[in-house]
Design a protein around this motif. Sequence first.
Motif, PDB file in Angstrom:
ATOM      1  N   GLY A 184       0.829  -1.198   0.000  1.00 21.48           N
ATOM      2  CA  GLY A 184       0.000   0.000   0.000  1.00 21.48           C
ATOM      3  C   GLY A 184       0.866   1.251   0.000  1.00 21.48           C
ATOM      4  N   ARG A 185       0.190   2.395  -0.054  1.00 18.32           N
ATOM      5  CA  ARG A 185       0.931   3.670  -0.080  1.00 18.32           C
ATOM      6  C   ARG A 185       0.108   4.725   0.624  1.00 18.32           C
ATOM      7  N   ILE A 186       0.769   5.734   1.120  1.00 18.70           N
ATOM      8  CA  ILE A 186       0.058   6.802   1.832  1.00 18.70           C
ATOM      9  C   ILE A 186       0.418   8.136   1.192  1.00 18.70           C
ATOM     10  N   LEU A 187      -0.558   9.014   1.121  1.00 16.10           N
ATOM     11  CA  LEU A 187      -0.343  10.345   0.541  1.00 16.10           C
ATOM     12  C   LEU A 187      -0.166  11.311   1.706  1.00 16.10           C
ATOM     13  N   VAL A 188       1.029  11.885   1.802  1.00 13.82           N
ATOM     14  CA  VAL A 188       1.274  12.797   2.922  1.00 13.82           C
ATOM     15  C   VAL A 188       1.943  14.060   2.410  1.00 13.82           C
ATOM     16  N   GLU A 189       1.852  15.077   3.245  1.00 15.56           N
ATOM     17  CA  GLU A 189       2.547  16.331   2.961  1.00 15.56           C
ATOM     18  C   GLU A 189       3.115  16.798   4.290  1.00 15.56           C
ATOM     19  N   MET A 190       4.309  17.367   4.239  1.00  7.07           N
ATOM     20  CA  MET A 190       4.876  17.842   5.492  1.00  7.07           C
ATOM     21  C   MET A 190       5.377  19.250   5.307  1.00  7.07           C
ATOM     22  N   SER A 191       5.118  20.088   6.304  1.00  4.32           N
ATOM     23  CA  SER A 191       5.693  21.425   6.264  1.00  4.32           C
ATOM     24  C   SER A 191       6.118  21.744   7.683  1.00  4.32           C
ATOM     25  N   THR A 192       6.940  22.773   7.836  1.00  2.00           N
ATOM     26  CA  THR A 192       7.470  23.111   9.152  1.00  2.00           C
ATOM     27  C   THR A 192       7.178  24.564   9.438  1.00  2.00           C
ATOM     28  N   LYS A 193       6.607  24.805  10.609  1.00  2.00           N
ATOM     29  CA  LYS A 193       6.375  26.185  11.029  1.00  2.00           C
ATOM     30  C   LYS A 193       7.278  26.440  12.221  1.00  2.00           C
ATOM     31  N   LEU A 194       7.972  27.570  12.196  1.00  3.40           N
ATOM     32  CA  LEU A 194       8.815  27.881  13.348  1.00  3.40           C
ATOM     33  C   LEU A 194       7.991  28.656  14.366  1.00  3.40           C
ATOM     34  N   GLU A 195       8.439  28.588  15.612  1.00  3.84           N
ATOM     35  CA  GLU A 195       7.737  29.258  16.712  1.00  3.84           C
ATOM     36  C   GLU A 195       6.275  28.837  16.682  1.00  3.84           C
TER      37      GLU A 195
END
Length: 2038
Positions: free
Chosen positions: A521-532
């Motif tokens: 199987g596979r997963i659809l993900v997105e990642m982002s980073t917020k500081l503070e």
Amino acid sequence: MLRVVVESAKNLPKKKLGSPDPVTSVIFKDEKKKTKSIDSEVNPVWNELLEFDLKGAALDSSSYLDVIVKDYETIGKDKFLGSTKVSLKDLASGQIRSLPSKNVPLVNESGQNIGATINLVIGYDPPANAAPNPNDPQAEDATVDAGGGGEGSDEAALDGGQSGSGGVPSSPGQPANLRKRLARAQNRHRLVNKPQDFQIRVRIIEARQLPGNNIKPVVKVNVCGQTHRTRIKRGNNPFFDEIFFYNVHMLPSELFEQHISFRVYDSYSLRADSLMGEFKLDVGYVYDEPVHCVMRKWLLLNDPDDSSSGAKGYLKVSLFVVGAGDEPPVEKRESNDDQDDIESNLLLPAGVTLRWATLSLKVFRAEDVPQMDDAFIQTMKEMFGGDENKKNLVDPFLEARFAGKKLCTQIIEKNANPEWNQVLNLQVKFPSMCERVKLTVFDWDRLTGNDAIGTTYLNLAKIASSGGEIEVNTGESEVGFLPVFGPSYINLYGSPREFTGLPDPYEDLNYGKGEGVAYRGRILVEMSTKLEGKVDKTVDTIHSDDILVAQKYQRRRKYCLCAVFHSASMIQEPGEPIQFEVSIGNYGNKLDTTCKPLASTTQYSCAVFDGNHYYYLPWAGTKPVVVVTSFWEDISHRLDTVNIILYITHRLQSNLEAFKTALSAKVSDNQLVEVWLKLLNQLIEDLESFPTPELEGRSNLTSLDIQLKKLRDSALTTIKEGARRMREEAREIRDTLADIEAWADKLKMLAEEPQNSLPDVIIWMLRGEKRVAYSRIPAHQVLYSTYSEQACGQHCGKTQSVFLQYPMDKNKGLKVPIKIRVNMWLGLSAHEKKFNSFSEGTFSVFAELYENQAQVFGKWGTTGLVGRHKYSDVTGKLKLKQEYFMPPRGWEWEADWFIDPEKALLTEADAGHTEFMDEVFQNETRFPGGEWKAASEPFTDVNGEKSLNPGEFDCPPGWMWEDEWTVDDNRAVDDQGWEYGVTIPPDDKPRSWVPAEKVYHVHRRRRLVRPRKRAALPAGAAVERRDQGDPEGWEFSSLIGWKFHRKERSSDTFRRRRWRRKMGPEDRLGASAIFQLEGALGVDTEEKEKGSKTDATKLFGANTPTVSCSFDRSYMYHLRVYVYQARNMASMDKDSFSDPYAHVSFLHVSKTTEKLRATLNPTWDQTLIFNDVEIHGDPQIVAQRPPDVVLEFFDNDQVGKDEMLGRSVCAPLVKLNPGIDQTPKLLWHPIIQKGRKAGEALVAAELILKDKSGESDLPLVPPKRAENLYMVPQGIRPVVQLTAVEILAWGLRNMKPYQLATVSSPSLVVECGGQRVESAVIKNIKKSPNFPSSVLFVKVLLPKDEMYTPPIVLKVIDHRPFGRKPVVGQCTINSLEQFRCDPYVITAEGAMSSKMALMMASPAKHVSINMEEKRPLLEAQEKETVDWWSKFYASVGEQEKCGPYLKKGYDTLKVYDCELEDVPEFKGLTDFCSTFKLQRGKNENGDDDPSVVGELKGSFKVYPLPDDPGVAPPPRQFRELPESRPQECLVRIYVVRAIDLQPKDNNGRCDPYIKISLGKNTIEDRDHYIPNNTNPVLGRMFEMTCFLPQDKDLKISVYDYDLLTRDEKVGETVIDLENRFLSRYNSYCGLPQTYCISGINQWRDQMKPSQILENLARLKGLSKPRTEDNGTSLTFNGKEYTLAQFEDNKEIHQHLGPTRERLCLHVLRTQGLVPEHVESRTLYSTFQPNLSQGKLQMWVDVFPKSIGQPGTPFDITPRKPKKYFLRVVIWNTTDVTLDETSITGEHMSDIYVKGWMPGMEEDKQKTDVHYRSLDGDGNFNWRFVFDFDFLPAEQLCLVSKKEHFWSLDHTEFRIPPKMIVQIWDNDKFSLDDYLGTLELDLRNLVPPAKTPEKCSLKMMDDLEMGVPHKTENAKSLFAQQSVRGWWPCSIEQDGKKALGGKVEMTLEIVSEADTDERPAGKGRDEPNMNPKLDPPKRPETSFFWFTNPCKTMKFIVWRRFRCLFIGLIILFIVVLFLAILLYSLPNYISMKIVKPLQ
């Protein structure tokens, strides 16, 4: 290397006419470099780099640079403008790597400022040998390679240090992240990935600025599930200094994922401890630091739950990760360590502040999740009318873990394609010490534990960049980017998808351990980073807009995959038919029902024996093809880039291999330059001509794509620039290898694509219906790209060889299940036409079905078909009919059904062979315990099918028998060749066989073989014998099963035949039409009508069309494999050797080399000739990618099965025209066994195309050595030269018993290059273990080329009774390079060892050394201040501990931080003879590591002999040997101290003592054990006597003392005294710096320096040294020495001896002998053999008794602490917080003061109470007296106390001397209230204020902030003796410090001697003096109300209520008056009435 970048200058003075043309010159130590001049400019910018080569020397702190700016004049002298000096002190200290000097003022000749400034940056790389100082606070990134720049400059490291203006080492702010990662990858790569021992050491030193009041901190450290805690301390700045050891045994990859977590708790006695702060980091982070350690760094603690809170204090720690064989570095405590500035020494990526960041992980959806739950419940539902939903039996949810935190999405029940649409917010500190986000999809189970479905990782290092890594020519660093990813699919891999209710044996794969074998199987993900910024919810739903945005990333395109299987060979055992399945994702998985059926499996075929060893699949000219269409996102822009970078990398790698081969073959410089230039030119050209694709306008772009493109482009440019610069500037070609390898590694890293959403192609081999072996091929390797040829995958449309592997193979590929050659092409269906140009052969597509019949009563018909259909698929399970077949869309029938028997069964097994073995198995059966009788089928084949009787076998035409039938007993069989088994119904034959007979066995069989060989064919007669079997195409079988044969036999009851019908495409031409095949071909529709539901898996795949690719012609090739030799092979037999031979396999043919006896370095020297090898396909394509020759090496065993020794792969050289003049070159190929290297094989192969006529001019047949044994021909075999090998066989040591008997009379056999020589026999090894005659000589023919040199093999043979001579040990010496010598250079060096020469020289008369006792008194005084420890501390650089020692000019000694044997100058002390470890093969328990069974002392000399026999041979090398009889010696062992011992007690401590054994003597120093200490100062000297060489091993062990249980051994170290004794480096007794005849450095050797020097001269063959001028000058070795040149600026003290001896000693010290020293020896234990258990600092002196008495030994007894008294007088307090309110409403406090010294809390002292202080003032006049033991040398208190009341021993703690004072408010009926505290460090005292007004908290803060220390105000109380004044006490309120009061105190330190003169009592007790304390003058208001009622009345009641009282009294009087008045009034009135007139 020193680099100076001259950047720019400002405001240079103008000339009279116009502006100057400035030029700058920089001068460093007489070396001058200039910049270019800049025309008419007063603010010039040069930006030029000037480099100064320091030639390996380090900078010293006094060095400086002269910078001069001049005005350039074309004619004449340049005119001076200004100059400056720049000191390099900061660089020399190693604290920083680059020194930016901005705006440095320039001065004129007279030193006046001219108003101009210049900007420079100076970078410095310490020489390679200057190891990074791990104690350096800043040397975080100090692991720069010899050519590397500073932290930020990645470029400098990449291009060998020749950097341009951009490659300036930037400021230390930027982490060299990329280089670190490179180094990290290499670091970790060196570890074998098998479970091994590691030790993690954590040292907790101290904490600072912990929050809270009156706290009791304790630190808990957790590593790998083990937790240790420190002792509980008090106060906000506790000092712990405790070390914890964690021993683990696990895989390195798993260990590096583990966290080290530090938690600081506030400990309370009753309620649970409260967490104050924590810090976590990965073990891997520490391992990747230089020397695998983090030294004395501060950790910033923070609250794990509250991300917004700031620091919760700091913790200072040292961390070490010690792997096998690592040496933990020694920690050094800097003298100013206690005041070190926290901020500059924080453990952080350099220059980065920790910030809170939120990793937002958006989890959109998953697809293709496999079934995880049992169908049982589901079936129950169906019975009650529920709907069928088999595929969705899974309840998935996703868990994300990072840095110990985990978050989960919601659970979606019964859904294989769940849509979560949730965002998980992980709060982390950034940059993080943890590297990977772990994503696991779980299946939720109500009752049992959740099952993992699959695991994947997001590696932050790959999806983020810290910036500052790469500097392009702008000189600016690239901006980094935070972790960002997707939206993109991530694929999950794990165990096979098929669901069973049974436990899954491959479950670990789903947790990410090991390589997953199937797509899950596979997963659809997105990642982002917020500081503070803080997030409200950790799990939230995704906004609908974002879901829409993610939609466009899910657009699918159709992909087509075609795989043509060319060959399948090297099958080890036959069995059921074999089929291959190719899948990508779920598409093509034949057991999955979610996709359309595809032609993804090959037809079944049975394996055929190749006549030698292996089986293969006989596909001949018809190759099976599989076609899979699938739908994925188009990510070609990512994969194009990857493939282009990989293309460049592969070309670089192949050139690099050629370069390395050239280096190892030592080719001439010209050839080397040619190879090297080709490499660089090709690299530069590749980088220029293949740029990465542009991203504009591509679909599926993510922000990570754009960032990665920037990163890659700049990195590629950097490499290109570096290569150009290297090409122009490199001086030494060999040194560039490291840089080129670094580029290759970097390119590999750049090719990693985190967002690769195209799943891997997985090839499964199925046996019957069972999945057996698999291979995973990344899709990008076979992907076609339209961008460019380089962007296509490296295997796209090309034939590649793939070794399949077993899932989770415990043996790491020891056995190969099968090797296939397959040609794969994957492309978008839009480009499918492009496939035509890649395809070979003609593709044909058939539908097929089988007609089945059974025989009933002698008739064939359909009646007896039980459970079978008349027409079925190949398995017979699925009913088919011809009329229901429909071609897929776009296809049509081309012909009618016809009968076509299965070809795979019609090929003769001997096709294509010149030699063949016929085999037949003879079977016998019996009843259990009965007699053996012939079985019902007496003769069968290997599968149990009936076969002919051996007598009935005919020799086929064209063949002839070579031998009679013989029983094959070379298998796991008994001596008659039988193997036994048990038949378990319903089988008719056993499943497994064993070689030993047991009573219950009922079946046995043996293999009969008969070789035959093809007879020479008469010319022109091509014999093609194909027996077509049955004319109607039937195949027969005795039972309905798999095994069919062609000829009908009497026992057959079942037959079948295959019908096929050809299909053709309607509108397509070319091979690409096959991509139209989708879906099954038609199913029996009758069954459908009946409504019965059949299992979908049966319908699937069974009747998909079969595709094959047929080649119309094949080519004949001639193959020669040259197997010359192998080396360092694994030993498999008990006798330490193996009997190796090799099976050489090529496609479907194989041959075996001859079997050699008892060797690990076999030389076969054999050519294997394969005459006619048939290969289908175009020869040009074969030439590009020839099939591999695979060599499998085996150890031949007489009994039992041959064991595998390893496998090697060699690519043949292809000659399409036999006339080509090109010979293959023998090269070493690694032999791989279980994934590790197990030797090397020297082989080559050539494949020659034969032309059609068959008469080709093949190379000549090589000479034969025996029948059918061809040698390797001249021109290929190595060229040899006559060489002499001289062997010095000195003796054997430590021989272990062999077969339970001791080795008593051994001799040595030396084998080299086919020659063998044996030494004399040692008569009795106990009496004299040396060989009677020591030198052996042998002449051998050795290859001239060092690359081919065979090893020297040493075997020790024991001569036992009855002529038995077993080999009891062996050793292989691989490289002879170190022993080569020039025989004509006579070195007397090798002739004798120093000590022996000395003993032979001197007659045994006693040497008397007179020591005059002249100055006893002076020495006694000196003893007080100077001892041996002063010398030791002076030598290790701890000046503060050594007193006035150095000022007196005394000696220091050399402290080595390793064993003396490991000091490079002394060459392991093996200069006289080396020690070779003898090994024996497999140990009894059968594991692989050979055990060491003894040692051989000896040496070798190898030199060439003249070829002409008439020339006299060169002189022999080993002459004048010392005598080898035993010597009696006196041994002195000095043990100084131990460092970091492994704790053995539960409290994390150790009670060490020393135990020494030498020969039969043992000293156990148990009485002097040191309780509870892991760094004990031992200071012990032991004297022993021994005989060398028998007692050569001095074993020094450290034991842990235990009262009740057995003492445990901590570790031991072994010193070879014989080597010290024989070495010519005088290692028996180190030479001091000066010759003293008294004092603590008194001469301790037996011989005076002059005697030693004379012996040295004799030894070197020089004339005796001559002395003149009363011994102040001396001539030695032709050089003149004078005493003055050695002692000119030295202090001359009274202990020195006569001048002649002093001078001799000075001369001796110039000869490279061992100086007086202390060595650090690592302790090892058997429980963790390769891990350091601590170190021992010590040295050993060895004196032979025959020379006389040595000098007096040194006294190294440890120092004793001094007793001191701290007297504290508490005078007054003021401004104390008024804590209470009295009854009468006043604010007041009952003040008292409490004080103690940390570590001595039981000696707490309190003042009396100052009651009712109304203004915060308190008067006490109270004295505290604390006595403590102090070590002035170390500035620490020594506290000795029992830790617990049950402890037996006092534990010694070393604690900084501090004083803690607290102010309290006394409460009688409740707990006292705490008002404030003050902590003073007595070594670094905060100066008090003279008046209370000046006293404030700021005084204390200055110290804590680490303001640059003004030495005048921070003084040691020990120096000042006494100090008085006011200090502030602080209390914490709302997280801030507030003033809690001020205290006036006198602090005084009094030594023990002074206390008697100036006594003083505690409190105000007698003797109350020094100073006398009067009772305090407290105000009258100070009293305790309960005990003083009158005062209470006076001060409390009266003072407050007096008006009230007076008013009351007046009122009372008035009332009384009125009352009396009223009382008397009526009486009076009545009186008046009665008697009015009276």
